[in-house]
Motif scaffolding. Sequence first.
Motif, mmCIF file in Angstrom:
data_model
loop_
_atom_site.group_PDB
_atom_site.id
_atom_site.type_symbol
_atom_site.label_atom_id
_atom_site.label_comp_id
_atom_site.label_asym_id
_atom_site.label_seq_id
_atom_site.Cartn_x
_atom_site.Cartn_y
_atom_site.Cartn_z
ATOM 1 N N GLU A 80 23.180 28.378 41.249
ATOM 2 C CA GLU A 80 23.627 26.978 41.305
ATOM 3 C C GLU A 80 23.728 26.505 42.747
ATOM 4 O OE1 GLU A 80 24.427 23.245 40.332
ATOM 5 O OE2 GLU A 80 23.745 24.816 38.960
ATOM 6 N N ARG A 81 24.182 27.358 43.634
ATOM 7 C CA ARG A 81 24.259 27.014 45.055
ATOM 8 C C ARG A 81 22.863 26.688 45.588
ATOM 9 N NH1 ARG A 81 28.800 30.837 47.746
ATOM 10 N NH2 ARG A 81 30.195 30.925 45.981
ATOM 11 N N TRP A 82 21.897 27.562 45.275
ATOM 12 C CA TRP A 82 20.527 27.332 45.732
ATOM 13 C C TRP A 82 19.965 26.037 45.143
ATOM 14 C CZ3 TRP A 82 18.348 29.201 49.786
ATOM 15 C CH2 TRP A 82 18.612 30.502 50.233
ATOM 16 N N ARG A 83 20.215 25.798 43.862
ATOM 17 C CA ARG A 83 19.703 24.578 43.232
ATOM 18 C C ARG A 83 20.232 23.334 43.933
ATOM 19 N NH1 ARG A 83 19.427 27.379 38.494
ATOM 20 N NH2 ARG A 83 21.616 27.179 38.009
ATOM 21 N N THR A 84 21.534 23.325 44.192
ATOM 22 C CA THR A 84 22.148 22.160 44.828
ATOM 23 C C THR A 84 21.568 21.911 46.217
ATOM 24 O OG1 THR A 84 24.198 22.522 43.603
ATOM 25 C CG2 THR A 84 24.342 21.170 45.574
ATOM 26 N N LEU A 85 21.522 22.963 47.026
ATOM 27 C CA LEU A 85 20.989 22.804 48.379
ATOM 28 C C LEU A 85 19.491 22.518 48.370
ATOM 29 C CD1 LEU A 85 22.939 25.463 50.453
ATOM 30 C CD2 LEU A 85 23.218 22.999 50.447
ATOM 31 N N SER A 86 18.771 23.099 47.428
ATOM 32 C CA SER A 86 17.328 22.868 47.346
ATOM 33 C C SER A 86 17.020 21.423 46.984
ATOM 34 C CB SER A 86 16.689 23.817 46.331
ATOM 35 O OG SER A 86 16.790 25.145 46.793
ATOM 36 N N ARG A 87 17.804 20.837 46.091
ATOM 37 C CA ARG A 87 17.608 19.422 45.755
ATOM 38 C C ARG A 87 17.743 18.552 46.998
ATOM 39 N NH1 ARG A 87 21.446 20.041 41.811
ATOM 40 N NH2 ARG A 87 20.491 20.967 40.007
ATOM 41 N N LYS A 88 18.767 18.825 47.785
ATOM 42 C CA LYS A 88 18.985 18.054 49.018
ATOM 43 C C LYS A 88 17.843 18.272 49.999
ATOM 44 C CE LYS A 88 24.025 18.180 48.679
ATOM 45 N NZ LYS A 88 25.255 18.724 49.282
ATOM 46 N N LYS A 89 17.392 19.507 50.145
ATOM 47 C CA LYS A 89 16.307 19.810 51.075
ATOM 48 C C LYS A 89 15.012 19.143 50.619
ATOM 49 C CE LYS A 89 16.283 21.832 54.336
ATOM 50 N NZ LYS A 89 16.390 21.307 55.720
ATOM 51 N N LEU A 90 14.750 19.153 49.321
ATOM 52 C CA LEU A 90 13.548 18.492 48.808
ATOM 53 C C LEU A 90 13.585 16.992 49.075
ATOM 54 C CD1 LEU A 90 13.009 20.451 45.483
ATOM 55 C CD2 LEU A 90 11.483 20.406 47.473
ATOM 56 N N ALA A 91 14.757 16.378 48.953
ATOM 57 C CA ALA A 91 14.883 14.951 49.262
ATOM 58 C C ALA A 91 14.604 14.706 50.746
ATOM 59 C CB ALA A 91 16.268 14.436 48.882
ATOM 60 N N GLU A 92 15.116 15.589 51.609
ATOM 61 C CA GLU A 92 14.832 15.475 53.045
ATOM 62 C C GLU A 92 13.337 15.589 53.306
ATOM 63 O OE1 GLU A 92 16.889 18.343 55.497
ATOM 64 O OE2 GLU A 92 18.775 17.983 54.461
ATOM 65 N N LEU A 93 12.696 16.537 52.647
ATOM 66 C CA LEU A 93 11.255 16.737 52.835
ATOM 67 C C LEU A 93 10.454 15.547 52.326
ATOM 68 C CD1 LEU A 93 10.924 20.518 51.911
ATOM 69 C CD2 LEU A 93 10.769 19.482 54.193
ATOM 70 N N ASP A 94 10.895 14.959 51.213
ATOM 71 C CA ASP A 94 10.219 13.762 50.704
ATOM 72 C C ASP A 94 10.300 12.624 51.718
ATOM 73 O OD1 ASP A 94 9.473 15.043 48.366
ATOM 74 O OD2 ASP A 94 11.151 14.222 47.190
#
Length: 148
Positions: A80-94
């Motif tokens: 869950e920690r990875w999912r949460t941070l990954s969502r944020k990182k993907l938004a940054e990358l977008d």
Amino acid sequence: MPLLTISQVAKQIGLQPSAIRYYEQIGLLPPAQRMSGQRRYDPTVVHRLAIIQRARQLGFTLPQIRQLFFGYRDSTRASERWRTLSRKKLAELDDLMDSIKAVRALLKKLMTKCRCDTMDECGKSMLRKMAVRPAMRSRLEYRASRML
């Protein structure tokens, strides 16, 4: 299990000892035990360092990595920690990809539209275009032009 020296940890994980000391200093690693003045690490520190290295490879900042370890309740699963941070990182990358596309478009436009003979002439032209209100330009073009 026997405790590991900093050199053993460094060799096992592929980091410089200075990086390990730094991660310890900023709190990403627990303080090492000391034996005769030398740091001695629990072997599980290698697991934490593997996570830190992977997160760095994925572009996570040290504050984001700190959040991964310490920004959740202890009961929060790692997935869950990875999912949460990954969502944020993907938004940054977008957002970054949008900016890159806008910069590419501006560079292509510059390559085909610029007919200036001198750099002064070019600068005057750019200054005139910068005077155009940002609201009149697309959000991405404005963001990209600020990057140039």
